[in-house]
Design a protein around this motif. Structure first.
Motif, PDB file in Angstrom:
ATOM      1  N   LYS B 140       0.831  -1.222   0.000  1.00  0.00           N
ATOM      2  CA  LYS B 140       0.000   0.000   0.000  1.00  0.00           C
ATOM      3  C   LYS B 140       0.865   1.273   0.000  1.00  0.00           C
ATOM      4  O   LYS B 140       0.490   2.277  -0.607  1.00  0.00           O
ATOM      5  CB  LYS B 140      -0.931  -0.005   1.222  1.00  0.00           C
ATOM      6  CG  LYS B 140      -1.999  -1.097   1.145  1.00  0.00           C
ATOM      7  CD  LYS B 140      -3.293  -0.635   1.765  1.00  0.00           C
ATOM      8  CE  LYS B 140      -4.468  -1.521   1.365  1.00  0.00           C
ATOM      9  NZ  LYS B 140      -4.434  -2.867   1.999  1.00  0.00           N
ATOM     10  N   VAL B 141       1.993   1.223   0.690  1.00  0.00           N
ATOM     11  CA  VAL B 141       2.901   2.380   0.692  1.00  0.00           C
ATOM     12  C   VAL B 141       3.434   2.639  -0.712  1.00  0.00           C
ATOM     13  O   VAL B 141       3.466   3.775  -1.188  1.00  0.00           O
ATOM     14  CB  VAL B 141       4.056   2.159   1.694  1.00  0.00           C
ATOM     15  CG1 VAL B 141       5.198   3.143   1.459  1.00  0.00           C
ATOM     16  CG2 VAL B 141       3.544   2.287   3.127  1.00  0.00           C
ATOM     17  N   LYS B 142       3.831   1.549  -1.388  1.00  0.00           N
ATOM     18  CA  LYS B 142       4.342   1.698  -2.760  1.00  0.00           C
ATOM     19  C   LYS B 142       3.263   2.216  -3.701  1.00  0.00           C
ATOM     20  O   LYS B 142       3.475   3.171  -4.435  1.00  0.00           O
ATOM     21  CB  LYS B 142       4.864   0.347  -3.277  1.00  0.00           C
ATOM     22  CG  LYS B 142       6.294   0.042  -2.845  1.00  0.00           C
ATOM     23  CD  LYS B 142       6.793  -1.233  -3.502  1.00  0.00           C
ATOM     24  CE  LYS B 142       7.628  -2.042  -2.524  1.00  0.00           C
ATOM     25  NZ  LYS B 142       7.840  -3.426  -2.933  1.00  0.00           N
ATOM     26  N   GLN B 143       2.097   1.571  -3.659  1.00  0.00           N
ATOM     27  CA  GLN B 143       0.987   1.956  -4.548  1.00  0.00           C
ATOM     28  C   GLN B 143       0.661   3.441  -4.421  1.00  0.00           C
ATOM     29  O   GLN B 143       0.388   4.116  -5.410  1.00  0.00           O
ATOM     30  CB  GLN B 143      -0.280   1.190  -4.150  1.00  0.00           C
ATOM     31  CG  GLN B 143      -0.551  -0.049  -4.960  1.00  0.00           C
ATOM     32  CD  GLN B 143      -1.710  -0.850  -4.358  1.00  0.00           C
ATOM     33  OE1 GLN B 143      -2.431  -0.356  -3.479  1.00  0.00           O
ATOM     34  NE2 GLN B 143      -1.897  -2.067  -4.827  1.00  0.00           N
ATOM     35  N   ASN B 144       0.631   3.923  -3.167  1.00  0.00           N
ATOM     36  CA  ASN B 144       0.190   5.297  -2.919  1.00  0.00           C
ATOM     37  C   ASN B 144       1.352   6.278  -2.809  1.00  0.00           C
ATOM     38  O   ASN B 144       1.156   7.437  -2.494  1.00  0.00           O
ATOM     39  CB  ASN B 144      -0.664   5.336  -1.646  1.00  0.00           C
ATOM     40  CG  ASN B 144      -1.955   4.560  -1.812  1.00  0.00           C
ATOM     41  OD1 ASN B 144      -2.912   5.058  -2.390  1.00  0.00           O
ATOM     42  ND2 ASN B 144      -1.960   3.321  -1.333  1.00  0.00           N
ATOM     43  N   LYS B 145       2.560   5.782  -3.120  1.00  0.00           N
ATOM     44  CA  LYS B 145       3.764   6.624  -3.085  1.00  0.00           C
ATOM     45  C   LYS B 145       3.876   7.421  -1.793  1.00  0.00           C
ATOM     46  O   LYS B 145       4.182   8.619  -1.807  1.00  0.00           O
ATOM     47  CB  LYS B 145       3.804   7.555  -4.301  1.00  0.00           C
ATOM     48  CG  LYS B 145       3.819   6.811  -5.640  1.00  0.00           C
ATOM     49  CD  LYS B 145       4.181   7.774  -6.778  1.00  0.00           C
ATOM     50  CE  LYS B 145       4.473   7.064  -8.078  1.00  0.00           C
ATOM     51  NZ  LYS B 145       3.290   6.341  -8.622  1.00  0.00           N
ATOM     52  N   ILE B 146       3.628   6.752  -0.667  1.00  0.00           N
ATOM     53  CA  ILE B 146       3.704   7.403   0.638  1.00  0.00           C
ATOM     54  C   ILE B 146       5.166   7.656   0.988  1.00  0.00           C
ATOM     55  O   ILE B 146       6.004   6.768   0.865  1.00  0.00           O
ATOM     56  CB  ILE B 146       3.068   6.504   1.727  1.00  0.00           C
ATOM     57  CG1 ILE B 146       1.611   6.182   1.404  1.00  0.00           C
ATOM     58  CG2 ILE B 146       3.234   7.128   3.118  1.00  0.00           C
ATOM     59  CD1 ILE B 146       0.661   7.338   1.493  1.00  0.00           C
ATOM     60  N   LYS B 147       5.469   8.868   1.435  1.00  0.00           N
ATOM     61  CA  LYS B 147       6.843   9.226   1.791  1.00  0.00           C
ATOM     62  C   LYS B 147       7.027   9.397   3.301  1.00  0.00           C
ATOM     63  O   LYS B 147       8.161   9.479   3.781  1.00  0.00           O
ATOM     64  CB  LYS B 147       7.231  10.556   1.113  1.00  0.00           C
ATOM     65  CG  LYS B 147       7.223  10.512  -0.405  1.00  0.00           C
ATOM     66  CD  LYS B 147       8.393   9.715  -0.932  1.00  0.00           C
ATOM     67  CE  LYS B 147       8.302   9.526  -2.447  1.00  0.00           C
ATOM     68  NZ  LYS B 147       8.841   8.213  -2.847  1.00  0.00           N
ATOM     69  N   ILE B 148       5.925   9.531   4.058  1.00  0.00           N
ATOM     70  CA  ILE B 148       6.026   9.888   5.474  1.00  0.00           C
ATOM     71  C   ILE B 148       5.211   8.931   6.343  1.00  0.00           C
ATOM     72  O   ILE B 148       4.052   8.627   6.026  1.00  0.00           O
ATOM     73  CB  ILE B 148       5.518  11.328   5.719  1.00  0.00           C
ATOM     74  CG1 ILE B 148       6.240  12.310   4.784  1.00  0.00           C
ATOM     75  CG2 ILE B 148       5.710  11.738   7.180  1.00  0.00           C
ATOM     76  CD1 ILE B 148       5.753  13.747   4.896  1.00  0.00           C
ATOM     77  N   ALA B 149       5.815   8.446   7.426  1.00  0.00           N
ATOM     78  CA  ALA B 149       5.117   7.563   8.364  1.00  0.00           C
ATOM     79  C   ALA B 149       5.323   8.044   9.792  1.00  0.00           C
ATOM     80  O   ALA B 149       6.396   8.544  10.145  1.00  0.00           O
ATOM     81  CB  ALA B 149       5.639   6.126   8.220  1.00  0.00           C
ATOM     82  N   MET B 150       4.281   7.865  10.617  1.00  0.00           N
ATOM     83  CA  MET B 150       4.421   8.062  12.060  1.00  0.00           C
ATOM     84  C   MET B 150       4.412   6.680  12.684  1.00  0.00           C
ATOM     85  O   MET B 150       3.466   5.906  12.489  1.00  0.00           O
ATOM     86  CB  MET B 150       3.275   8.931  12.576  1.00  0.00           C
ATOM     87  CG  MET B 150       3.345  10.329  11.950  1.00  0.00           C
ATOM     88  SD  MET B 150       2.250  11.543  12.721  1.00  0.00           S
ATOM     89  CE  MET B 150       0.692  11.037  12.029  1.00  0.00           C
ATOM     90  N   LEU B 151       5.467   6.370  13.408  1.00  0.00           N
ATOM     91  CA  LEU B 151       5.675   5.026  13.924  1.00  0.00           C
ATOM     92  C   LEU B 151       5.345   5.004  15.415  1.00  0.00           C
ATOM     93  O   LEU B 151       6.062   5.594  16.228  1.00  0.00           O
ATOM     94  CB  LEU B 151       7.136   4.634  13.676  1.00  0.00           C
ATOM     95  CG  LEU B 151       7.535   3.183  13.885  1.00  0.00           C
ATOM     96  CD1 LEU B 151       6.721   2.248  12.986  1.00  0.00           C
ATOM     97  CD2 LEU B 151       9.024   3.009  13.576  1.00  0.00           C
TER      98      LEU B 151
END
Lengths: 206, 206
Positions: B140-151
């Motif tokens: 899902k991160v790849k598909q949506n080109k997500i660059k930022i995460a809160m862990l």
């Protein structure tokens, strides 16, 4: 030591140095360099050397810093060579997380009481704490000479509670509510705001 | 603008300036001075002038800074003149609080997905979000080109999830877990650690 002269901006970096040093120490490492610290923390080695030299002559040219010695000095300077009693005001998600967080005790802090004004929550337990009525906060803060509070209430309630805390003798507030607090001189406020941290990183993104 | 040359330590202060300016703006105030900003933020006026002058000639002698203009420039510099999609990894207390926090949207961020690995939580709702299975995160991160995460996962799980996030293309991680993360060059990490903020205040207490 002329600690009164140390600029606040340097004081702000010392806890970050201390955290990094304590992590190295936990791994059994005894010495480090400004280069190594800089890589861990993301601050230049020159800046670290300059900051640390404010407190005296720590490192020897070529041999680096003694980690136990530097930890001891930083704990002394930051006054976390003792244990501060801290209260949590507001038992929402964040208050819950803080009440159960186990990273305070070996870094100079001990949660002593937890407050909320919700009748459903008062008397319930969070972690090992019974949730106390916010109405009793001024009295309990005074009795126990509490100096530090973590404020995790909704924005609308934050200023009023701050006024109560200050009146009862609190001198340092860690504020999670997304508003600026007005406090008199001599009372310190720090803000936990995830957005400022995110914005600091987007600068570097494409 | 030579933004590549701006030291990280100055970049770190810009979000704090931006937040203060936006608060003044919300009150309908149109101009400010380095003195006024300094009092709000707790940084010297000289430092503020020096920092801001890195980006060009903003204030006019005697008339102060135009707040809307400075906000626009800071949003541009920090790249929050756009909206970044952000994911939350871990739906404990902190993840819950972040998923329901309404302070992201007007400051450059939008929560797009929320993940957890707990089968009891997957498929449940937190705020407006359905909790997704962490197993589907890389895809899902790849598909949506997500660059930022809160862990916001326990310390024991943080490094493994970081490795997954980095492999899937995440470039900025806001880490609430109380451990240092190892990331390759080009990936940015910021830490939210209440203790460093508390230690910064104890320095000033008796």
């Amino acid at each position: 030591m002329n600690s009164n002269k140390i600029p606040d901006i340097i004081i702000g970096r010392l806890p970050v140095y201390l955290r990094a040093l304590q992590r190295l120490s936990e791994k059994g490492i005894l010495t480090t360099s400004s280069q190594e610290l800089g890589e861990i923390i993301g601050i230049s080695a020159a800046q670290i050397r300059k900051d640390i030299s404010q407190f005296g002559e720590f490192g020897k040219q070529g041999t680096g810093y003694s980690i136990p010695f530097l930890i001891e000095r930083l704990r002394d300077i930051l006054k976390v060579d003792r244990v501060w009693e801290v209260i949590i005001v507001g038992v929402g998600d964040i208050g819950h997380a803080l009440a159960r967080y186990n990273g305070f005790s070996n870094r100079g802090f001990h949660i002593s009481m937890v407050f909320d004004n919700d009748k459903q929550k008062i008397g319930q337990k969070v972690g090992e704490f019974e949730i106390l009525d916010t109405a009793t906060l001024p009295e309990k803060v005074k009795q126990n000479k509490i100096k530090i509070a973590m404020l995790t209430v909704p924005a609308a309630a934050a200023q009023e509670l701050t006024d109560h805390l200050v009146k009862a003798g609190v001198k340092a507030i860690l504020n999670y509510a997304p508003i600026s607090l007005n406090v008199p001189p001599g009372v310190h406020v720090q803000y936990i705001d995830p957005v400022t941290h995110l914005q600091r990183m987007t600068y570097y993104l494409d």
